[in-house]
Design a protein around this motif. Structure first.
Motif, PDB file in Angstrom:
ATOM      1  N   ARG A 105       0.836  -1.215   0.000  1.00 32.38           N
ATOM      2  CA  ARG A 105       0.000   0.000   0.000  1.00 32.38           C
ATOM      3  C   ARG A 105       0.864   1.256   0.000  1.00 32.38           C
ATOM      4  N   SER A 109       1.055   4.048  -3.000  1.00 34.31           N
ATOM      5  CA  SER A 109       0.368   5.318  -2.668  1.00 34.31           C
ATOM      6  C   SER A 109       1.293   6.518  -2.872  1.00 34.31           C
TER       7      SER A 109
ATOM      8  N   ALA C  38      -4.963  13.797   9.385  1.00 31.71           N
ATOM      9  CA  ALA C  38      -3.659  13.971  10.038  1.00 31.71           C
ATOM     10  C   ALA C  38      -3.847  13.961  11.563  1.00 31.71           C
ATOM     11  N   ILE C  41      -4.399  10.449  12.808  1.00 32.03           N
ATOM     12  CA  ILE C  41      -3.180   9.631  12.867  1.00 32.03           C
ATOM     13  C   ILE C  41      -2.385   9.988  14.132  1.00 32.03           C
ATOM     14  N   ILE C  52       0.080  -1.393  12.027  1.00 27.25           N
ATOM     15  CA  ILE C  52      -0.422  -1.672  10.677  1.00 27.25           C
ATOM     16  C   ILE C  52      -1.656  -0.809  10.383  1.00 27.25           C
ATOM     17  N   ILE C  54      -2.252   2.134  11.650  1.00 29.11           N
ATOM     18  CA  ILE C  54      -1.767   3.508  11.444  1.00 29.11           C
ATOM     19  C   ILE C  54      -1.215   3.648  10.020  1.00 29.11           C
ATOM     20  N   LEU C  55      -0.452   2.637   9.574  1.00 25.00           N
ATOM     21  CA  LEU C  55       0.107   2.674   8.215  1.00 25.00           C
ATOM     22  C   LEU C  55      -1.002   2.735   7.163  1.00 25.00           C
ATOM     23  N   THR C  56      -2.096   2.003   7.405  1.00 30.39           N
ATOM     24  CA  THR C  56      -3.237   2.042   6.476  1.00 30.39           C
ATOM     25  C   THR C  56      -3.791   3.466   6.375  1.00 30.39           C
ATOM     26  N   ILE C  58      -2.134   6.233   6.992  1.00 35.40           N
ATOM     27  CA  ILE C  58      -1.143   7.093   6.325  1.00 35.40           C
ATOM     28  C   ILE C  58      -1.241   6.916   4.809  1.00 35.40           C
ATOM     29  N   SER C  59      -1.415   5.664   4.337  1.00 30.96           N
ATOM     30  CA  SER C  59      -1.571   5.439   2.895  1.00 30.96           C
ATOM     31  C   SER C  59      -2.814   6.149   2.367  1.00 30.96           C
ATOM     32  N   LEU C  61      -4.234   8.842   3.621  1.00 32.46           N
ATOM     33  CA  LEU C  61      -3.977  10.287   3.632  1.00 32.46           C
ATOM     34  C   LEU C  61      -3.082  10.677   2.441  1.00 32.46           C
ATOM     35  N   THR C  62      -2.060   9.863   2.162  1.00 29.01           N
ATOM     36  CA  THR C  62      -1.175  10.136   1.031  1.00 29.01           C
ATOM     37  C   THR C  62      -1.962  10.140  -0.271  1.00 29.01           C
ATOM     38  N   LYS C  63      -2.887   9.182  -0.417  1.00 25.65           N
ATOM     39  CA  LYS C  63      -3.706   9.121  -1.627  1.00 25.65           C
ATOM     40  C   LYS C  63      -4.608  10.354  -1.749  1.00 25.65           C
TER      41      LYS C  63
END
Lengths: 109, 109, 109, 109
Positions: A105, A109, C38, C41, C52, C54-56, C58-59, C61-63
């Protein structure tokens, strides 16, 4: 008395330590800055700042988020994944699968 | 008689199995296709194909490479990293560091 | 009386319209949500949520940021770049260079 | 006598010059190297090179492709998009849409 199976024990250990806790205050500070960057971009659009300058700030925010994600992932591998690997079996497989999915991901991303 | 320290033993095991060997022929087929895609893009530029069509092919090639990288990384975590984690100590730390660095390069490329 | 050279005129036009103004409220709403993501998170790290998860986030938010950036860039090309291209000369070159640099930063972040 | 509408004229001009032609031999040399890199990665898997070293080469190849894509896109904006923008109308809109879509694919790949 509660009986804890190995799988539950790992999840539990992982839940308690969560790998990144040692650096928690550092992550909180970085995420506070990231929140401020997001607010700044909102203000730039509101004040109709030049598009290119807004895009520069979005790239900077994306890079900052990427840094946090890579840090969390490294901590996760170092602690939760290593602990699960030691126990082996299904628990190790689940943790590796979870980590690989999170990496995919991030890369996409 | 040769004395093998745990660290050497892991590297050796990792060197022999390399995680992805089970899928070797599948990786070789994907990489053969990728090489063909690269050759196709070269030909498109040589024949002065419309830029946008070349860019579409470059995006497709990048995605194909990304897929191979994520597959190799998953195999690497499942085998080399899990094995090193079981042995623990410095060897586990080195493998995690190596994997994290490779992930960071993928995320940033 | 103020004399406006063509270059200044374009910058001025670009400064006034900024391309994306038509969609300003939509961009502001998306950026408000991004700020909320943000903040979410930050709270997840504070509450020691599983890495994991949190990483989801972040991905995601990046998208979302990527979507805003691509929208702004499209608006910028449609308005500022097209206007500068019509005037031609150095001004067009500057705008294209600026856009290309912004695209490179987005692709690499 | 053939009647050429403005739209066809632009496509034609774009088809003839294709923006990047000035640098054609340089692009061909870079793509030749990229093809060699792809062949090298195939050989690394065949010879069962250490995964992490293969991942490093994949990241390098991805970066090289990214460089070619950003170069082609810059040339495309400088020539085809600027020419279409001057003609204006539907043709300009089509070219901008095409460029924006290509940029989105690059950012997401």
């Amino acid at each position: 008395m509660e009986i804890i199976t190995p799988a539950e024990a790992t999840t539990e250990a992982c839940h308690i330590t969560h790998g990144y806790i040692g650096d928690k205050s550092q992550y909180l500070a970085r995420l506070k800055r990231i929140e401020g960057q997001a607010r700044g971009i909102h203000r730039m659009v509101d004040e109709e700042t030049y598009c290119i300058d807004i895009l520069t700030q979005i790239s900077a925010l994306t890079k900052a988020l990427e840094g946090v994600a890579l840090g969390l992932l490294d901590d996760h591998l170092k602690h939760c994944v290593v602990d699960a690997a030691k126990l082996g079996g299904e628990q190790a497989e689940i943790k590796i699968k979870e980590a690989s999915d999170a990496i995919a991901r991030l890369v996409r991303s």
